[in-house]
Design an enzyme around this catalytic site. Structure first.
Site, PDB file in Angstrom:
ATOM      1  N   ASN A   1      34.772  41.922  32.652  1.00 25.98           N
ATOM      2  CA  ASN A   1      35.088  43.425  32.440  1.00 25.98           C
ATOM      3  C   ASN A   1      36.395  44.044  33.131  1.00 25.98           C
ATOM      4  OD1 ASN A   1      32.598  45.741  31.738  1.00 25.98           O
ATOM      5  ND2 ASN A   1      33.841  44.671  30.232  1.00 25.98           N
TER       6      ASN A   1
ATOM      7  N   THR B   1      29.605  47.545  34.913  1.00 28.54           N
ATOM      8  CA  THR B   1      30.294  47.021  33.620  1.00 28.54           C
ATOM      9  C   THR B   1      29.682  47.507  32.490  1.00 28.54           C
ATOM     10  OG1 THR B   1      28.610  45.344  33.578  1.00 28.54           O
ATOM     11  CG2 THR B   1      30.533  44.663  34.970  1.00 28.54           C
ATOM     12  N   CYS B   2      29.936  47.392  31.397  1.00 30.70           N
ATOM     13  CA  CYS B   2      29.508  47.837  30.208  1.00 30.70           C
ATOM     14  C   CYS B   2      28.391  46.964  29.616  1.00 30.70           C
ATOM     15  CB  CYS B   2      30.543  47.869  29.052  1.00 30.70           C
ATOM     16  SG  CYS B   2      31.367  49.569  28.729  1.00 30.70           S
ATOM     17  N   ASP B   3      27.822  46.174  30.302  1.00 28.43           N
ATOM     18  CA  ASP B   3      26.763  45.244  29.858  1.00 28.43           C
ATOM     19  C   ASP B   3      25.278  46.000  30.187  1.00 28.43           C
ATOM     20  OD1 ASP B   3      25.034  43.516  28.773  1.00 28.43           O
ATOM     21  OD2 ASP B   3      25.626  41.610  30.168  1.00 28.43           O
ATOM     22  N   GLY B   4      24.451  45.918  29.085  1.00 26.52           N
ATOM     23  CA  GLY B   4      23.128  46.600  29.227  1.00 26.52           C
ATOM     24  C   GLY B   4      22.382  45.967  30.201  1.00 26.52           C
TER      25      GLY B   4
END
Ligand code: PLP
Length: 377
Positions: A365, A326-329
């Site tokens: 996402n 996913t794009c989450d840090g």
């Protein structure tokens, strides 16, 4: 599962994939019953609610702990095929609804089944009296959760000092308290929690008896730990302690049940993910895989669990980071794992991931949860 079997499944089904081995589930159940022969196991469905697992455990002789109406209905649909007249004792023998807090709509829907329900406070008791008057009750006690991986005692369980009043009040308003329950916290590696909890329950039972109420059921909850690492003391050590305290503290005809979740399913599953990206950041190799902490690895967030990742390839290793898709840090599966040199499309696997993992996967996402493949059903 051997590496060869895992690779074959990943090739046939694609990734991400979670492989659940039902031989291991049956073995875990058999170990539980052999080591705790007086204790009936009510599998905590929340740990992994796959209907295939419910059917396997039912066939092995297990009962079930549910915590919501959908879980209750799912178990009921997958196991009930008894004549109506046997159904009542069957329900209590096979299902406990062990979430102490229930919406009134759930109580209304459950009442026709005359279910066995837990409660831990007066408001819940009054709600049950109004919306599920045919239920049998189990009072949940608050017990030490010291050192357990997932702490539950700040959310559930009445204090010892309130317990007998809550029992007396239930009988006064026409309900019946059948049992006492507790939960020592999930992945409980401090076995003294069980010893203390059993002593608390025995004291409450003695006092209830002295006030005219014999409690027939003792539910010792979940918490039975899984050997995620070598520091976890073996299950037989815990079982010996529990057996000896039960023999010392309780009448021989008391009915004892437990709600193991993790213990029955965690070691039965392995997740396989594919490397979809690679980068060198801050002096470290980082791999990106097609699973995430929002998916199979959700236990990292919700279960406070850390999973190891292993490579199928051999070779000299270095410390790497593995991120999710996913794009989450914060979607980091492991910050420092020893892995050999890997390329995009290589596979990684993670063992002991059958509990509180794909059960809490999301669609975040736009990524679907991993597919689940059942073997040895
Ligand atoms: N019973 C209850 C009421 C629970 O809340 C839980 C887990 O949260 C369980 C049983 C299962 O616990 P475990 O997976 O630690 O055995």
């Amino acid at each position: 599962m051997t590496q060869k079997q895992l690779l074959a499944i990943a090739k046939r089904h694609g990734t991400p994939v979670v492989v659940i081995d039902h031989d291991v589930i049956r073995r875990n159940y058999a170990t539980f019953r052999r080591r705790l022969p007086k204790v009936q196991a009510y599998y905590a469905v929340k740990a992994n609610p796959a209907p295939e697992i419910i059917r396997t455990l039912y066939r092995a002789g297990a009962s079930f702990d549910v915590a919501s109406l959908p879980e209750f209905m799912m178990v009921h649909e997958n196991i009930q095929h008894l004549p109506a007249k046997e159904r009542q004792s069957f329900i209590w023998d096979k299902i406990i609804y062990a979430n102490p807090i229930k919406p009134k709509e759930t109580l209304e829907a459950l009442d026709e089944y005359k279910p066995l329900l837990t409660y831990d406070n007066l408001d819940e008791l009054r709600k049950i009296r109004r919306y599920a008057p045919h239920a049998g009750l189990v009072l949940r006690l608050r017990v030490p959760n010291t050192g357990s991986m997932v702490e539950l005692s700040s959310k559930f369980g009445c204090d010892t000092g309130e317990a007998v009043d809550l029992i007396l009040e239930a009988f006064r308003i026409g309900l019946v308290v059948e049992g006492l329950s507790f939960h020592v916290g999930s992945q409980c590696t401090n076995f003294d929690n069980f010893v203390q909890a059993l002593n608390i329950a025995a004291a409450v039972m003695r006092e209830a008896r002295s006030r005219g109420h014999e409690i027939k059921i003792l539910d010792i909850g979940g918490g039975f730990p899984v050997p995620y690492d070598a520091r976890v003391k073996p299950f037989p050590v815990l079982a010996r302690k529990i057996n000896s305290e039960i023999g010392r503290l309780f009448a021989h005809d008391i009915e004892i049940l437990a709600e193991p979740g993790r213990f029955l399913v965690a070691t039965a599953a392995t997740a396989v993910a594919r490397i979809i990206g690679k980068a060198f950041r801050d002096g470290k190799t980082c791999y990106y895989v097609d699973d995430s902490v929002y998916h199979t690895f959700s236990g990292i967030v919700f279960d406070h669990c850390q999973y190891r990742l292993k490579a199928f390839k051999k070779g000299e290793t270095e410390i790497c980071t593995v991120f999710g898709q996913t794009c989450d840090g914060m979607d980091a599966i492991v910050q420092s794992e020893e892995l050999p040199h890997l390329e995009i499309d290589d596979l990684l696997y993670s063992e002991n991931i059958g509990a509180y993992s794909n059960a809490s996967a999301t669609h975040f996402n736009g990524f679907e949860p991993a597919q689940v493949v059942h073997v040895n059903e």
